[in-house]
Write an enzyme that holds these catalytic residues in place. Structure first.
Site, PDB file in Angstrom:
ATOM      1  N   ASN A  14       0.744  -1.018  -0.049  1.00 21.89           N
ATOM      2  CA  ASN A  14       0.001  -0.049   0.072  1.00 21.89           C
ATOM      3  C   ASN A  14       0.980   1.493  -0.032  1.00 21.89           C
ATOM      4  OD1 ASN A  14      -2.704  -1.235   0.099  1.00 21.89           O
ATOM      5  ND2 ASN A  14      -1.977  -1.824   2.207  1.00 21.89           N
ATOM      6  N   ARG A  21      -3.395   7.683  -0.306  1.00 22.29           N
ATOM      7  CA  ARG A  21      -3.731   6.786   0.732  1.00 22.29           C
ATOM      8  C   ARG A  21      -3.705   7.706   2.059  1.00 22.29           C
ATOM      9  NH1 ARG A  21       0.139   2.580   3.757  1.00 22.29           N
ATOM     10  NH2 ARG A  21      -1.435   1.624   4.975  1.00 22.29           N
ATOM     11  N   ASN A  77      10.548  -0.073   5.206  1.00 18.70           N
ATOM     12  CA  ASN A  77       9.193   0.147   5.708  1.00 18.70           C
ATOM     13  C   ASN A  77       8.403  -0.886   5.354  1.00 18.70           C
ATOM     14  OD1 ASN A  77       6.601   1.193   6.501  1.00 18.70           O
ATOM     15  ND2 ASN A  77       6.546   3.187   5.647  1.00 18.70           N
ATOM     16  N   ALA A  80       2.325  -2.942   6.621  1.00 18.29           N
ATOM     17  CA  ALA A  80       1.533  -3.847   7.299  1.00 18.29           C
ATOM     18  C   ALA A  80       2.207  -5.135   7.751  1.00 18.29           C
ATOM     19  CB  ALA A  80       0.077  -4.164   6.436  1.00 18.29           C
TER      20      ALA A  80
HETATM   21  C1  DQA Z   1       3.268   2.142   8.212  1.00 19.55           C
HETATM   22  C2  DQA Z   1       2.381   1.936   9.446  1.00 19.55           C
HETATM   23  C3  DQA Z   1       2.052   0.422   9.379  1.00 19.55           C
HETATM   24  O1  DQA Z   1       1.143   0.198  10.568  1.00 19.55           O
HETATM   25  C4  DQA Z   1       0.841   0.527   8.261  1.00 19.55           C
HETATM   26  O2  DQA Z   1       0.380  -0.831   8.013  1.00 19.55           O
HETATM   27  C5  DQA Z   1       1.458   1.104   7.033  1.00 19.55           C
HETATM   28  C6  DQA Z   1       2.534   2.017   7.130  1.00 19.55           C
HETATM   29  C7  DQA Z   1       3.946   3.606   8.213  1.00 19.55           C
HETATM   30  O3  DQA Z   1       4.658   4.004   7.619  1.00 19.55           O
HETATM   31  O4  DQA Z   1       3.420   4.369   9.153  1.00 19.55           O
HETATM   32  O5  DQA Z   1       1.078   0.727   5.797  1.00 19.55           O
HETATM   33  O6  DQA Z   1       4.342   1.373   8.093  1.00 19.55           O
END
Ligand code: DQA
Length: 151
Positions: A14, A21, A77, A80
């Site tokens: 995502n 988003r 990063n 999820a």
């Molecule tokens: C994230 C935080 C996660 O909990 C979330 O699922 C994401 C983005 C962040 O960059 O803040 O997709 O990793």
């Protein structure tokens, strides 16, 4: 591939949708904008970057395996998968090179299921809550960590 230390920059599911988003949580900057800004900073810091984003756990694992022995560090990063993926954690554990975990949002200010990271305790450093600036801070930190690390 040049002689500069190579850093793999991984983004999980995502994060390809950054910009549209949940802008209230993740801001309006796109992943392409972040990559461009990181490239400019990497040039200043004397690092070479490789970017990879995937919505698929196995694709991230494959990329981490491919980088084995070839990179001076990994900035990730896991999105999820931070909270769920033993597979991503185990792949990262292959590497002797430093891993820096970054989150755009402060995961500890959010829902309880986001408070647990399967990566933090194996990462050299973790940043969260700085918005997209976290990627630049992670890169600056990586320049310090990777500088002291020899393959
Ligand atoms: C994230 C935080 C996660 O909990 C979330 O699922 C994401 C983005 C962040 O960059 O803040 O997709 O990793």
């Amino acid at each position: 591939m040049g002689d500069l230390p190579r850093i793999l920059v991984l983004n999980g599911p995502n994060l390809n949708m950054l910009g549209s988003r949940e802008p209230g949580v993740y801001g309006t900057t796109t992943l392409a904008d972040i990559s461009r800004e990181m490239e400019a900073l990497a040039a200043e810091l004397g690092l070479e970057l490789e970017f990879f984003q995937s919505n698929h756990e196995g694709a991230l694992v494959d990329k981490i395996q491919e980088a084995y022995g070839k990179v001076a560090g990994i900035i990730i990063n896991p999105a999820a998968y931070t909270h769920t993926s033993v597979a991503v954690r185990d792949a990262l554990l292959l590497h002797a090179a430093p891993v820096v975990e970054i989150h755009i949002s402060n995961i500890f200010k959010r829902e309880p299921f986001r408070h647990k990271s399967l990566v933090s305790d194996i990462a050299a450093a973790t940043l969260c809550g700085f918005g997209k600036e976290g990627y630049m801070l992670a890169l600056r930190g990586m320049a310090v960590l990777a500088g002291g690390w020899k393959k």
